[in-house]
Design a protein around this motif. Structure first.
Motif, short mmCIF file in Angstrom:
data_model
loop_
_atom_site.label_atom_id
_atom_site.label_comp_id
_atom_site.label_asym_id
_atom_site.label_seq_id
_atom_site.Cartn_x
_atom_site.Cartn_y
_atom_site.Cartn_z
N ILE A 186 -0.26 18.27 -78.87
CA ILE A 186 -1.55 18.42 -78.20
C ILE A 186 -2.74 18.12 -79.09
CG2 ILE A 186 -0.67 20.12 -76.55
CD1 ILE A 186 -2.71 21.74 -78.86
N GLN A 201 -6.60 15.25 -79.24
CA GLN A 201 -8.02 15.49 -79.03
C GLN A 201 -8.42 16.82 -79.66
OE1 GLN A 201 -7.84 15.24 -74.78
NE2 GLN A 201 -9.28 13.54 -74.75
N ALA A 203 -8.69 19.86 -77.06
CA ALA A 203 -7.41 20.45 -76.69
C ALA A 203 -6.89 21.35 -77.80
CB ALA A 203 -6.41 19.34 -76.39
N GLN A 218 -8.75 22.84 -67.52
CA GLN A 218 -8.71 22.23 -68.85
C GLN A 218 -7.48 22.66 -69.62
OE1 GLN A 218 -12.40 23.23 -70.69
NE2 GLN A 218 -13.57 22.07 -69.22
N GLU A 269 -8.49 12.52 -83.45
CA GLU A 269 -9.47 12.04 -82.47
C GLU A 269 -10.47 11.10 -83.13
OE1 GLU A 269 -11.38 14.99 -80.01
OE2 GLU A 269 -12.66 13.47 -79.09
N THR A 288 0.09 13.65 -70.85
CA THR A 288 -0.18 13.92 -72.26
C THR A 288 -1.68 13.88 -72.55
OG1 THR A 288 1.75 12.55 -72.56
CG2 THR A 288 0.68 13.34 -74.55
N PRO A 289 -2.23 14.94 -73.15
CA PRO A 289 -3.66 14.91 -73.51
C PRO A 289 -3.94 13.74 -74.44
CG PRO A 289 -2.78 17.11 -73.79
CD PRO A 289 -1.61 16.21 -73.52
N ALA A 335 -3.38 11.70 -69.77
CA ALA A 335 -4.37 12.59 -69.17
C ALA A 335 -5.73 11.90 -69.03
CB ALA A 335 -4.52 13.85 -70.01
N ASN A 336 -5.90 10.76 -69.72
CA ASN A 336 -7.17 10.05 -69.63
C ASN A 336 -7.41 9.38 -68.28
OD1 ASN A 336 -7.96 10.77 -72.13
ND2 ASN A 336 -7.52 8.82 -73.12
N GLU A 358 -10.52 10.42 -66.83
CA GLU A 358 -11.76 10.16 -67.57
C GLU A 358 -12.53 9.02 -66.92
OE1 GLU A 358 -12.93 11.95 -70.09
OE2 GLU A 358 -11.19 13.27 -69.93
#
Lengths: 226, 255
Positions: free
Chosen positions: A47, A50, A53, A113, A166, B172-173, B177-178, B181
């Motif tokens: 995870i 980002q 997250a 979220q 990120e 998946t973040p 997951a995008n 966006e």
């Protein structure tokens, strides 16, 4: 881990005695759950693409670990040792479900979220590890501090890894384009800089964690096993 | 203190724990269910409005808010303002105005449709802003890990995408997951779902070499790096679910 659990102080001591503070600060560096105990690697890889997250996950784990540690610690004398792992699992699963439902009802935006992370908390080995190694042998207040400390140590590494992944992978931090716009070619991108898409994939998280372990051990030689 | 090693104690403890935890969880769920359902309905309204271009900036007039849906507190009011009772159930080429359209579970309908002879009930929302109509279609499909869904709004010509919204349960973040966006769904705006007279859908394509999405008639948008399966899921969702509405759209175009 085990030696910490056995050092239970019998005498009355102040709430934030030196030892109690140590419970919170040790896991940040010299007894970090990820880099030293190598627990919780799975979620650290999954995870951290980002920063946001990573932060959310760190806070969620902190809540569940501190609460769970207290619950297990309060029950430590009545839990049958044969089924203690199952009891621990039930406690953490129940806590996570209650948190999830409460968020969905009263903080729906936040729960959206969190989405997958809530479920992932149950599988986090740090939680079962601290229940087993600490909460079963210590009082509720110490267990609470231990939970906060270990979750903070875990969160610290998560945030460091999330920051670099990120920044180098997407060129953003918390969604803000700190390095300029890659499509419009502004900022650093105007000089020919490119995002490293590889940073977004899980293997690079492992390498980032590896680099952190390397730095930590080269600065503190006592951490190196013979 | 009782002997915690005895079998009878262990079994007793296990039973008591299961009963206790079970009732606590059931009680929590029961008491929060109405609130959770209400939140989900509001979210659906927010998403439908978002797809047709009603977002936070509609109210605040601030362009930076264009990527946020309207506030949940205003969802009900705005939904009845822009869509109201213009909710239809499509069966084949027949459309029935019905307030039940909103309650249709697209996933369950998809499963029922596998039985032979079942005519699938398709919900369609028609919104209008300043006399301009947009047709909003819900989609449901599979991503890499779990379900993905979305809403696509078509312009009055029933060919051009006016806006799109996608969401997912557990992609998946940072990668799959995008799809929720702005940089991803913005590309769908203005794309045509037809190639000539033939229904093509929109493909989430790798190597499209069109990052600014200037080619609007190629039926393609740029894929997200590292999210191939999720992207394919979006493509498939548009190819199959949106296509179900085509017979109806064709029939109203002729009239």
């Amino acid at each position: 881990m085990a030696e910490v659990a056995e050092k239970e102080a019998k005498q009355k001591e102040p709430l934030f005695s030196k030892k109690n503070k140590g419970l919170m600060t040790d896991p940040l560096f010299d007894n970090n759950p990820i880099t030293i105990q190598v627990l919780g690697i799975c979620s650290a890889l999954a995870i951290t693409a980002q920063l946001k997250a990573s932060i959310v996950m760190a806070l969620a784990v902190m809540f569940v670990l501190a609460m769970g540690n207290v619950v297990i610690s309060l029950m430590r004398n009545i839990i049958p040792s044969k089924i203690r792992i199952i009891v621990q699992l039930v406690v953490v699963a129940a806590l996570v479900i209650v948190v999830d439902l409460t968020l969905k009802a009263f903080a729906y935006e936040l729960s959206k979220q969190l989405s997958v992370f809530v479920g992932l908390i149950i599988t986090n080995c740090i939680i079962m590890g601290r229940f087993e190694a600490f909460a079963l042998g210590n009082g509720p207040w110490k267990s609470f501090l231990d939970g906060i400390g270990n979750a903070a140590g875990y969160g610290l590494i998560l945030i460091i890894v999330g920051f670099f992944r990120e920044l180098l992978g997407s060129g953003t931090l918390l969604g803000f384009k700190v390095l300029g716009d890659p499509i419009e070619k502004t900022g650093l991108y105007a000089l020919g800089y490119e995002n490293n898409g590889f940073m977004l994939l899980a293997p690079m998280a492992l390498i980032t964690v590896g680099v952190i372990i390397w730095i930590q051990r080269s600065r503190n030689k006592s951490l190196i096993e013979s | 203190m009782a002997n915690t090693d005895k079998n009878s104690y262990t079994i007793g403890f296990a039973i008591a724990m299961v009963v206790l935890v079970g009732s606590v969880l059931a009680g929590t769920f029961g008491s929060l269910k109405t609130k959770i359902d209400e939140n989900k309905k509001k979210e659906k309204k927010q998403n439908i409005l978002f797809a047709m271009g009603i977002n936070k900036s509609t109210l605040t007039k601030n362009a930076a808010d264009a990527t946020s849906p309207v506030d949940a507190a205003q969802a009900d009011e705005l939904f009845s303002k822009y869509i109201g009772d213009n909710q239809y159930i499509i069966e084949g080429t027949k459309a029935t105005k019905s307030d039940k359209a909103f309650g249709i579970d697209v996933k369950k309908e998809g499963q029922k449709a596998k039985e032979a002879g079942y005519v699938r009930k398709l919900p369609l929302y028609i919104g209008s802003v300043g006399g301009k109509k947009s047709y909003i279609v819900p989609l449901y499909g599979k991503g890499l890990w779990d379900a993905i869904w979305g809403y696509v709004a078509l312009d009055g010509d029933l060919k051009t995408v006016k806006g799109a919204f996608f969401d997912h349960k557990g992609e998946t973040p940072g990668l799959g997951a995008n799809i929720k966006e702005a940089f991803f769904y913005e590309d769908f705006k203005g794309e045509s779902i037809y190639s000539g007279a033939e229904y093509k859908g929109i493909t989430v394509a790798k190597g499209n070499n069109d990052p600014k999405n200037e080619r609007k008639n190629d039926n393609k948008v740029d894929a997200i790096a590292g999210a191939t399966i999720t992207g394919d899921g979006v493509t498939a969702m548009i190819k199959t679910d949106l296509k179900l509405y085509v017979p109806y759209f064709e029939s109203i175009k002729v009239n």
